[in-house]
Design a protein around this motif. Structure first.
Motif, PDB file in Angstrom:
ATOM      1  N   ARG A 154      -8.395   3.122  87.174  1.00  0.00           N
ATOM      2  CA  ARG A 154      -9.510   2.897  86.263  1.00  0.00           C
ATOM      3  C   ARG A 154      -9.034   2.436  84.887  1.00  0.00           C
ATOM      4  NH1 ARG A 154     -13.406   8.177  87.518  1.00  0.00           N
ATOM      5  NH2 ARG A 154     -13.955   7.588  89.662  1.00  0.00           N
ATOM      6  N   LYS A 209      -8.004  -1.309  84.788  1.00  0.00           N
ATOM      7  CA  LYS A 209      -9.053  -2.311  84.959  1.00  0.00           C
ATOM      8  C   LYS A 209      -9.583  -2.768  83.603  1.00  0.00           C
ATOM      9  CE  LYS A 209     -10.730  -0.959  89.540  1.00  0.00           C
ATOM     10  NZ  LYS A 209     -11.897  -0.467  90.325  1.00  0.00           N
ATOM     11  N   LEU A 232     -15.554  -2.295  80.828  1.00  0.00           N
ATOM     12  CA  LEU A 232     -16.925  -2.664  81.165  1.00  0.00           C
ATOM     13  C   LEU A 232     -17.823  -2.473  79.950  1.00  0.00           C
ATOM     14  CD1 LEU A 232     -17.342  -0.897  84.642  1.00  0.00           C
ATOM     15  CD2 LEU A 232     -17.015  -3.349  84.229  1.00  0.00           C
ATOM     16  N   ARG A 241     -12.910   5.672  82.812  1.00  0.00           N
ATOM     17  CA  ARG A 241     -13.156   4.226  82.944  1.00  0.00           C
ATOM     18  C   ARG A 241     -13.254   3.622  81.557  1.00  0.00           C
ATOM     19  NH1 ARG A 241     -12.984  -0.457  83.859  1.00  0.00           N
ATOM     20  NH2 ARG A 241     -13.973  -1.590  85.573  1.00  0.00           N
ATOM     21  N   VAL A 286     -14.543   1.351  78.710  1.00  0.00           N
ATOM     22  CA  VAL A 286     -15.828   0.729  78.376  1.00  0.00           C
ATOM     23  C   VAL A 286     -15.771   0.279  76.917  1.00  0.00           C
ATOM     24  CG1 VAL A 286     -17.154   2.092  80.042  1.00  0.00           C
ATOM     25  CG2 VAL A 286     -16.827   2.957  77.714  1.00  0.00           C
ATOM     26  N   GLU A 306     -13.979   0.340  71.698  1.00  0.00           N
ATOM     27  CA  GLU A 306     -13.465   0.354  73.073  1.00  0.00           C
ATOM     28  C   GLU A 306     -12.756   1.684  73.311  1.00  0.00           C
ATOM     29  OE1 GLU A 306     -10.074  -1.883  75.775  1.00  0.00           O
ATOM     30  OE2 GLU A 306     -11.194  -3.054  74.282  1.00  0.00           O
TER      31      GLU A 306
END
Length: 245
Positions: A105, A108, A111, A128, A130, A199
């Motif tokens: 995660r 990546k 998002l 995650r 984001v 972020e």
């Protein structure tokens, strides 16, 4: 010749008379032995009348004593060792899968945070990356502490991020500051007035332990990051972002 076990004895008359030797009598202490016993005396097992304990039927003897705590301990030791070993294997597998999931995660691309976030779905996006854009509400800033970092006392700075449009307000953990910078006037360089893009990592709400004291939002005292309580206090959604950039 008589046996050596025999001895001779003499009878005498009273002292008033002359001693006259009388024929000695032999007294033998030995008794005639059984020829069968004498024959097998050197090895009892060769005697036909010898009975071994192996030839006797077994006997069950009841002592009347019950098994005590020692037997229970002997049973518990291997059982406990097996249970702990099995638990360690499952725990290692769980940690390996968890680390692999979080590394995947984190690597990546980030998002965009949806305008409205379902708090029950955050656990599926824990760690995650984001990002969200909005205005930091420094007037609703909350300090969580004390927190020790590199041996120094300080606080975590949590600032609500008011996003544009119909997007909800979320909580942003901006990091650690030393205790001497607790007042905003001592760190004016970090009070950004224009909209910013934050972020970070989307995190699940923290869990409080039994040794952590209660928060007092009305006094501005937060010892523990209670996401639900802090969101209600600042009018935000219970969404926690650990800022990384």
């Amino acid at each position: 010749m008589k046996s050596s076990l025999c001895r001779a004895s003499f009878r005498t008359r009273p002292l008033s008379t002359r001693l006259i030797p009388i024929r000695p009598r032999l007294h033998c202490n030995h008794q005639p032995q059984n020829p069968v016993l004498r024959r097998y005396a050197h090895n009892p097992a060769d005697n036909p009348s010898f009975t071994s304990i192996i030839d006797n039927p077994p006997q069950i003897i009841k002592t009347g004593r019950r098994h005590g705590a020692g037997l229970i301990i002997l049973i518990l030791i291997p059982t406990t060792a097996f249970a702990l070993g099995t638990w360690q294997v499952f725990r290692l597998r769980w940690k390996t899968e968890l680390i692999t999931k979080f590394e995947d995660r984190i690597l990546k691309a980030p998002l965009p945070l949806p305008p409205q976030v379902d708090p029950s779905a955050i656990k599926d996006f824990d760690y995650r990356r984001v990002y969200a854009t909005g205005l930091l509400r420094h007037d609703q800033e909350m300090l969580i502490g004390p927190r020790i970092h590199d041996g120094k006392n300080g606080f975590l700075v949590v600032t609500p991020l008011e996003r544009e449009g119909n997007a909800s307000k979320v909580l942003v953990n901006r990091g650690w500051i030393p205790k001497k910078l607790a007042r905003q006037q001592d760190r004016k360089g970090g009070l950004i007035a224009q909209p910013v893009t934050v972020e970070g990592l989307l995190r699940e709400p923290w869990k409080k332990n039994m040794f952590t004291p209660d928060n007092h939002p009305e006094l501005g005292l937060f010892h523990f990051p209670d996401v639900q309580q802090m969101a209600k206090f600042s009018g935000s959604e219970p969404v926690w972002i650990e800022e990384t950039m």
